[in-house]
Motif scaffolding. Structure first.
Motif: not given
Length: 316
Positions: A252-260, A164-175
């Motif tokens: 799930n919280f990341c998907s809601l824009g609360m943080g990466a 597996e690989r650890l990946i970074l997920a960032i809400p699209r709204c983050f500058p």
């Protein structure tokens, strides 16, 4: 002097961290349980629990006592497994423990196939954090553990199940995404087939995310150890807005824009498609890793364990 005469009572108090909770689980009164433990300590001549602490803690002797109980349970379980296997090669039971992520990916498919081939073998699946899984393995409460954490090769046997690989997920709204436009953004489909090796030009340096808010797992989970290592490697200490118990929750919280967040690409496979996030590969040699199925090296490997290990390590 008879030692371990009431080990099941001592172990219950240790597991529950409380006399009252242990008494409830054992279906006896708390005064009766306290008297049993006190008598055991008096016969041995050493205190097992430090009652001054809240919650109660083991004394130095108590730690050795519990470790010894674990060995006794392991011997009893090994003998029981041997008897079961000797009676018939295709019956018995096996218990697999792992984190929420490990149990979401691959395990359900493998166990379904396993039950089709061996319907008389009972399979138990338990969920726990990495630390808890190893503790249960040591005390023979479970037979096998699914973990991404390399274990001591002198004590455990580990076989690779998948990469597996650890990946970074960032809400699209983050500058911060504007600073990463030159880097590859992996699609949902690409994440599911992500290669073990990715070119450096496609990967993101975490040094750019020092001010970005993150949602992370609690420090009892091995993924949190890995995340902290990645942050130290990048010389950053980003703000942590939330700590959770499972990668699926941080996702799930990341998907809601609360943080990466940082998670395994394997989590994406059983998860619903999400268009609110950008996914990046992280520039670090620590993000590509393997997940193992492990068991105690000196224990008897039953027919059920052997066949489940074979399927976990060979099924695609």
């Amino acid at each position: 002097m008879q030692m371990f005469g009431h080990n099941e009572y001592v172990y219950a108090v240790y597991k529950e961290g409380s006399f009252s909770k242990a008494a409830e689980k054992l279906h006896i009164s708390q005064p009766a349980l306290s008297a049993i433990i006190l008598k055991e300590e008096e016969e041995i001549g050493c205190p097992i629990f430090d009652r001054r602490k809240r919650p109660i803690e083991l004394t130095a002797f108590g730690t050795e006592y519990i470790r010894s109980i674990g060995k006794i349970y392991a011997i009893e379980k090994e003998l029981s497994d041997y008897i079961t296997s000797a009676k018939t090669l295709e019956s018995g039971e096996v218990t697999l423990c792992g984190t929420n992520l490990g149990l979401l990916y691959k395990v359900p498919v493998v166990i379904a196939k396993f039950k089709q081939q061996y319907p008389n073998i009972t399979v138990h699946v338990a969920e726990s954090c990495t630390r808890g899984s190893i503790q249960q393995l040591n005390s023979a409460e479970v037979d096998l553990v699914l973990t991404s954490k390399p274990l001591d090769s002198h004590r455990y046997v580990q076989e690779v199940c998948y990469q597996e690989r650890l990946i970074l997920a960032i809400p699209r709204c983050f500058p911060v995404n504007e600073e990463l436009t030159a880097k590859k953004r992996f699609s949902y489909e690409e994440l599911q087939q992500m290669p073990y090796h990715i070119s450096k030009e496609e990967m993101v340096s975490l040094s750019k995310l020092g001010d970005t808010s993150f949602i992370l797992l609690r420090n009892t989970n091995y993924l949190r150890e890995c995340t902290d290592l990645l942050f130290r490697e990048a010389y950053i200490s980003p703000p942590i807005v939330m700590e959770v118990d499972q990668s699926a929750i941080s996702y799930n919280f990341c998907s809601l824009g609360m943080g990466a967040t940082i998670l395994s690409n394997r989590l994406i496979e059983p998860s619903p498609k999400n268009d609110s996030l950008y996914f990046y590969a992280i520039d670090s040699r620590f993000t590509a890793r393997e997940t193992y199925i492990a068991y105690n090296k000196n224990r008897y490997v039953t027919f059920a364990m052997k066949k489940l290990i074979e399927m976990m390590t060979t099924e695609e």
